[in-house]
Design an enzyme around this catalytic site. Sequence first.
Site, short mmCIF file in Angstrom:
data_model
loop_
_atom_site.label_atom_id
_atom_site.label_comp_id
_atom_site.label_asym_id
_atom_site.label_seq_id
_atom_site.Cartn_x
_atom_site.Cartn_y
_atom_site.Cartn_z
N ARG A 37 -9.20 -14.30 -26.50
CA ARG A 37 -8.31 -15.26 -25.83
C ARG A 37 -6.99 -15.42 -26.57
O ARG A 37 -5.95 -15.62 -25.94
CB ARG A 37 -9.01 -16.61 -25.69
CG ARG A 37 -10.09 -16.54 -24.64
CD ARG A 37 -10.57 -17.91 -24.26
NE ARG A 37 -11.36 -17.83 -23.06
CZ ARG A 37 -12.45 -18.56 -22.82
NH1 ARG A 37 -12.83 -19.46 -23.71
NH2 ARG A 37 -13.10 -18.42 -21.70
N LYS A 208 -27.89 -18.45 -7.99
CA LYS A 208 -28.03 -19.42 -6.89
C LYS A 208 -27.09 -19.18 -5.72
O LYS A 208 -25.91 -18.92 -5.90
CB LYS A 208 -27.72 -20.81 -7.43
CG LYS A 208 -28.74 -21.32 -8.40
CD LYS A 208 -28.41 -22.76 -8.66
CE LYS A 208 -29.32 -23.40 -9.64
NZ LYS A 208 -28.69 -24.60 -10.19
N GLY A 364 -18.09 -15.13 -14.95
CA GLY A 364 -18.96 -15.05 -16.12
C GLY A 364 -19.84 -13.84 -16.30
O GLY A 364 -19.49 -12.91 -17.02
N GLY A 387 -14.54 -19.90 -14.00
CA GLY A 387 -14.59 -20.90 -12.92
C GLY A 387 -13.32 -20.94 -12.09
O GLY A 387 -13.36 -21.14 -10.87
P1 AMP Z 1 -24.67 -16.84 -12.01
O1 AMP Z 1 -24.20 -17.64 -13.19
O2 AMP Z 1 -25.02 -17.66 -10.80
O3 AMP Z 1 -23.79 -15.67 -11.71
O4 AMP Z 1 -26.09 -16.26 -12.43
C1 AMP Z 1 -26.25 -15.38 -13.49
C2 AMP Z 1 -27.68 -15.42 -13.92
O5 AMP Z 1 -28.51 -15.10 -12.84
C3 AMP Z 1 -27.98 -14.42 -14.99
O6 AMP Z 1 -28.29 -15.09 -16.18
C4 AMP Z 1 -29.17 -13.65 -14.46
O7 AMP Z 1 -30.17 -13.47 -15.42
C5 AMP Z 1 -29.67 -14.54 -13.36
N1 AMP Z 1 -30.40 -13.76 -12.32
C6 AMP Z 1 -29.97 -12.68 -11.69
N2 AMP Z 1 -30.92 -12.20 -10.85
C7 AMP Z 1 -31.97 -13.04 -10.97
C8 AMP Z 1 -33.27 -13.09 -10.37
N3 AMP Z 1 -33.63 -12.16 -9.48
N4 AMP Z 1 -34.08 -14.09 -10.72
C9 AMP Z 1 -33.71 -15.00 -11.63
N5 AMP Z 1 -32.51 -15.01 -12.23
C10 AMP Z 1 -31.64 -14.05 -11.91
#
Ligand code: AMP
Length: 412
Positions: A37, A208, A364, A387
Amino acid sequence: MSLKTVENFDFKGKRALIRVDFNVPLDKQFNITDDSRIKGALPTIRKILKDGGSVVLMSHLGRPLKKLKEDGTVDYNKHSLKHLVQRTSDLLGVPVQFADDCISDKAFAMSSALKPGEVLLLENLRFYKEEEKGDAAFAEKLSKHGDVYVNDAFGTAHRAHASTTIVANYYTEANKMFGYLMADEVRNADKVLRSAEKPFTAILGGAKVSDKILIIENLLDRANNILIGGGMAYTFFKAMGGKIGNSLVEDDKLELALQLIEKAQQKGVQLLLPIDSIIADKFDAAANTATSDSNHIPDGWMGLDIANNAIYDFSQVILNSKTILWNGPMGVFEMDKFQQGTKAIAEAVANATQKGAFSLVGGGDSVAAVHKFNLADKVSYVSTGGGAMLEYFEGKELPGIKAIMSPAQPKA
Ligand code: AMP
């Protein structure tokens, strides 16, 4: 959108107040563990110094007023920007002065005494609650540190804080502008959002659906293909009547998932789900694994990565794309057993880029993934925006950008 940047401004004899994002990780001994950064801000600082200007740097570091010590007091030492002075001086090749409070009389004395070529770093802005509140009086005080305001902190552009947004009200249009880093982020994001060459494919993954709804909705009006992987895919499968075992699911988003599928059909957008999954009998690096259709996952098992057929389907679409946006991993890529899907998709994005596509990786964990697989320099642009980039892709107007684009408002 044409951007006003430091490029065409002559800083000779001017004092520039730059909002940088020096929110770097520090270890327990306050050593900087990743200085990217600070490096990111160097081109803007150098340009101003080279013109014969001086520079006042302001930033936040962590969340000092929220992450208190066990005794309930603020940990000023842990959150002090003094830990960054030496590294910034070394990287810049110019000694950096430090003001131990961002709005004290001493700080103003130091900034007003700066000579061309000199640099001053102010103490953590977030030692004042007024910063995150976007307090006008605090912002006005900050504005006294410089004749020109430069925002080079894209990562905080989605926050209407005093130093990222409100301070711009105290400058004329000619005297506020973007730094190189921030301009780059905005230009690259706009390439995807506003002038994407078709076919445009968005790859969305991560945990999610709820975090990505607004992005999916915004992209339904822009993309030709939306590929959905990661944990969020299983909410879609369950919504369509599939069996997903113990896979991640948001039961309150089933209806929404169906609506998104329907909207995609209406708009002629191909929304692709991973046809098969690597499943595991527990969420563990040492779990037993198998391959399964994503809509027939046995009870007690969970989908933790996309499998070969899905990788093939997704890769075909990616390789035929001219613009690619990727946000979110395809599986639990932090564990070796479940990294294959994310790695293969990263490779497909790199290959498409080599064939001439424009690819942007933002947000991220997909950024962490391209670094993990050493493919960061094989995609067109890796956003550091986190974000802020996500909100930009949701179609929101970011206050930090708007503050520079719009004429100064009357002073309060
Ligand atoms: P996000 O911050 O929403 O982009 O989510 C990233 C996180 O989602 C990572 O730490 C992954 O390990 C998790 N992730 C990805 N695929 C899966 C899955 N099939 N089940 C549970 N966690 C997941």
